[in-house]
Scaffold this motif. Structure first.
Motif, PDB file in Angstrom:
ATOM      1  N   LEU A  56      24.983  39.944  42.223  1.00 54.00           N
ATOM      2  CA  LEU A  56      25.279  38.828  41.326  1.00 54.00           C
ATOM      3  C   LEU A  56      25.160  39.258  39.867  1.00 54.00           C
ATOM      4  CD1 LEU A  56      23.460  35.902  43.182  1.00 54.00           C
ATOM      5  CD2 LEU A  56      25.918  36.370  43.081  1.00 54.00           C
ATOM      6  N   ARG A  57      24.138  40.064  39.565  1.00 56.70           N
ATOM      7  CA  ARG A  57      23.981  40.548  38.193  1.00 56.70           C
ATOM      8  C   ARG A  57      25.157  41.438  37.777  1.00 56.70           C
ATOM      9  NH1 ARG A  57      18.809  40.129  35.961  1.00 56.70           N
ATOM     10  NH2 ARG A  57      17.230  39.268  37.374  1.00 56.70           N
ATOM     11  N   LEU A  58      25.564  42.320  38.686  1.00 56.87           N
ATOM     12  CA  LEU A  58      26.684  43.205  38.394  1.00 56.87           C
ATOM     13  C   LEU A  58      27.980  42.414  38.223  1.00 56.87           C
ATOM     14  CD1 LEU A  58      27.759  46.079  38.095  1.00 56.87           C
ATOM     15  CD2 LEU A  58      28.043  46.160  40.576  1.00 56.87           C
ATOM     16  N   ALA A  59      28.178  41.415  39.075  1.00 63.46           N
ATOM     17  CA  ALA A  59      29.383  40.590  38.963  1.00 63.46           C
ATOM     18  C   ALA A  59      29.404  39.838  37.635  1.00 63.46           C
ATOM     19  CB  ALA A  59      29.447  39.606  40.134  1.00 63.46           C
ATOM     20  N   ALA A  60      28.240  39.335  37.205  1.00 60.77           N
ATOM     21  CA  ALA A  60      28.165  38.626  35.924  1.00 60.77           C
ATOM     22  C   ALA A  60      28.460  39.571  34.766  1.00 60.77           C
ATOM     23  CB  ALA A  60      26.779  37.994  35.765  1.00 60.77           C
ATOM     24  N   GLU A  61      27.932  40.793  34.824  1.00 63.14           N
ATOM     25  CA  GLU A  61      28.188  41.761  33.765  1.00 63.14           C
ATOM     26  C   GLU A  61      29.668  42.137  33.701  1.00 63.14           C
ATOM     27  OE1 GLU A  61      25.670  45.072  34.421  1.00 63.14           O
ATOM     28  OE2 GLU A  61      23.804  44.007  33.949  1.00 63.14           O
ATOM     29  N   ILE A  62      30.280  42.309  34.869  1.00 60.91           N
ATOM     30  CA  ILE A  62      31.700  42.638  34.893  1.00 60.91           C
ATOM     31  C   ILE A  62      32.534  41.492  34.330  1.00 60.91           C
ATOM     32  CG2 ILE A  62      33.653  43.103  36.429  1.00 60.91           C
ATOM     33  CD1 ILE A  62      31.754  44.656  38.221  1.00 60.91           C
ATOM     34  N   ASP A  63      32.174  40.264  34.669  1.00 64.00           N
ATOM     35  CA  ASP A  63      32.908  39.097  34.162  1.00 64.00           C
ATOM     36  C   ASP A  63      32.760  38.978  32.652  1.00 64.00           C
ATOM     37  OD1 ASP A  63      34.459  36.653  34.773  1.00 64.00           O
ATOM     38  OD2 ASP A  63      32.684  35.630  33.998  1.00 64.00           O
ATOM     39  N   ASN A  64      31.549  39.206  32.154  1.00 62.33           N
ATOM     40  CA  ASN A  64      31.342  39.164  30.700  1.00 62.33           C
ATOM     41  C   ASN A  64      32.140  40.252  30.000  1.00 62.33           C
ATOM     42  OD1 ASN A  64      29.581  36.999  30.894  1.00 62.33           O
ATOM     43  ND2 ASN A  64      27.767  38.300  31.035  1.00 62.33           N
ATOM     44  N   LEU A  65      32.164  41.442  30.600  1.00 61.32           N
ATOM     45  CA  LEU A  65      32.937  42.539  30.025  1.00 61.32           C
ATOM     46  C   LEU A  65      34.424  42.216  30.005  1.00 61.32           C
ATOM     47  CD1 LEU A  65      33.113  45.425  28.941  1.00 61.32           C
ATOM     48  CD2 LEU A  65      33.180  46.228  31.311  1.00 61.32           C
ATOM     49  N   ARG A  66      34.902  41.600  31.089  1.00 61.10           N
ATOM     50  CA  ARG A  66      36.319  41.234  31.138  1.00 61.10           C
ATOM     51  C   ARG A  66      36.666  40.215  30.058  1.00 61.10           C
ATOM     52  NH1 ARG A  66      38.747  37.000  33.005  1.00 61.10           N
ATOM     53  NH2 ARG A  66      36.836  36.224  33.996  1.00 61.10           N
ATOM     54  N   ARG A  67      35.817  39.203  29.914  1.00 59.37           N
ATOM     55  CA  ARG A  67      36.085  38.186  28.889  1.00 59.37           C
ATOM     56  C   ARG A  67      36.020  38.777  27.491  1.00 59.37           C
ATOM     57  NH1 ARG A  67      32.558  32.937  30.994  1.00 59.37           N
ATOM     58  NH2 ARG A  67      33.672  32.642  32.977  1.00 59.37           N
ATOM     59  N   ARG A  68      35.031  39.639  27.255  1.00 62.33           N
ATOM     60  CA  ARG A  68      34.909  40.257  25.937  1.00 62.33           C
ATOM     61  C   ARG A  68      36.115  41.141  25.628  1.00 62.33           C
ATOM     62  NH1 ARG A  68      30.236  41.763  26.579  1.00 62.33           N
ATOM     63  NH2 ARG A  68      30.506  43.937  27.227  1.00 62.33           N
ATOM     64  N   THR A  69      36.580  41.872  26.635  1.00 62.05           N
ATOM     65  CA  THR A  69      37.749  42.718  26.443  1.00 62.05           C
ATOM     66  C   THR A  69      38.992  41.891  26.159  1.00 62.05           C
ATOM     67  OG1 THR A  69      36.800  44.373  27.942  1.00 62.05           O
ATOM     68  CG2 THR A  69      39.153  44.533  27.480  1.00 62.05           C
ATOM     69  N   GLU A  70      39.172  40.794  26.908  1.00 59.87           N
ATOM     70  CA  GLU A  70      40.318  39.918  26.666  1.00 59.87           C
ATOM     71  C   GLU A  70      40.271  39.329  25.262  1.00 59.87           C
ATOM     72  OE1 GLU A  70      40.219  37.005  29.716  1.00 59.87           O
ATOM     73  OE2 GLU A  70      41.054  38.325  31.273  1.00 59.87           O
ATOM     74  N   ARG A  71      39.063  38.926  24.820  1.00 60.80           N
ATOM     75  CA  ARG A  71      38.937  38.367  23.474  1.00 60.80           C
ATOM     76  C   ARG A  71      39.244  39.408  22.405  1.00 60.80           C
ATOM     77  NH1 ARG A  71      34.408  36.499  24.207  1.00 60.80           N
ATOM     78  NH2 ARG A  71      33.112  38.140  23.299  1.00 60.80           N
TER      79      ARG A  71
END
Length: 211
Positions: A56-71
């Motif tokens: 769950l922690r890894l999935a959250a980090e990946i999701d945050n990274l994806r959103r930050r990259t998109e932004r």
């Protein structure tokens, strides 16, 4: 002493007692050993919970990274032309100054050549602003709005009791935004001496009730 005496004497009794004690101790030790060993099922449950938490922690980090990259990609697309757009605004300002330098009388009495030149400069200014707008550059329209230091730069005050204090009443130089950022603040003149905005709203409410 005979072998019979040896087997049936005190030594035999002591040996039997030691043997019984050893027999009794062995089950107790086995029981303690069994109690001290953890339950394999509980170990598996604990390991599964830990792995799930890590997932769950890894999935959250990946999701945050994806959103930050998109932004960041979106910002790069939106604001990469900011420097170029700012330079083009300077050209647009010069075109506007050239048009403002021509007096209304000169425009009214201009010959065909001067009229065509004026129309060409006006068309160039409109085309440039339209091109900038297609790339996210928007012109601010602050007249009549409350002064906002995030978008406006006050150049002078204008005595005017008819509008609320700190209302923008004149634009010296147009301001522009790009995306959600200020590309260039509008240079404005603000009203001084009128009622405060809160007082003006209160008075308008009272006027509506009286009506």
């Amino acid at each position: 002493m005979t072998d019979e005496t040896t087997k049936n004497g005190p030594d035999a009794t002591a040996a039997d007692a030691a043997a019984d004690a050893a027999v009794n101790v062995e089950p107790e030790a086995t029981e303690r050993q069994e109690v001290s060993q953890p339950d394999p099922l509980e170990l598996l449950k604990a390991e599964n919970a830990e792995l799930r938490d890590r997932y769950l922690r890894l999935a959250a980090e990946i999701d945050n990274l994806r959103r930050r990259t998109e932004r960041e990609v979106k910002d790069a697309k939106s604001y990469s032309v900011a420097g170029f757009a700012r330079d083009m605004l300077a050209v647009s300002d010069n075109l506007r100054r050239a048009l403002d330098a021509i007096s209304p009388e000169a425009k009214a009495t201009a010959d065909a050549g001067l009229t065509s030149l004026i129309e060409g400069v006006e068309m160039t200014e409109r085309s440039m602003l339209s091109a900038l707008e297609r790339h996210g550059v928007r012109k601010l329209e602050p007249v009549g709005q409350k002064f906002d230091p995030n978008f406006h730069q006050a150049m002078f005050e204008v005595p005017n009791a008819e509008v609320p204090n700190n209302t923008v009443v004149q634009v010296v130089q147009a301001g522009f935004t790009i995306g959600e950022r200020v590309l260039r603040p509008a240079m404005v003149g603000v009203a001084k001496g009128g009622p405060k905005p809160a007082e003006a709203e209160t008075n308008s409410v009272f006027d509506e009730k009286d009506a």
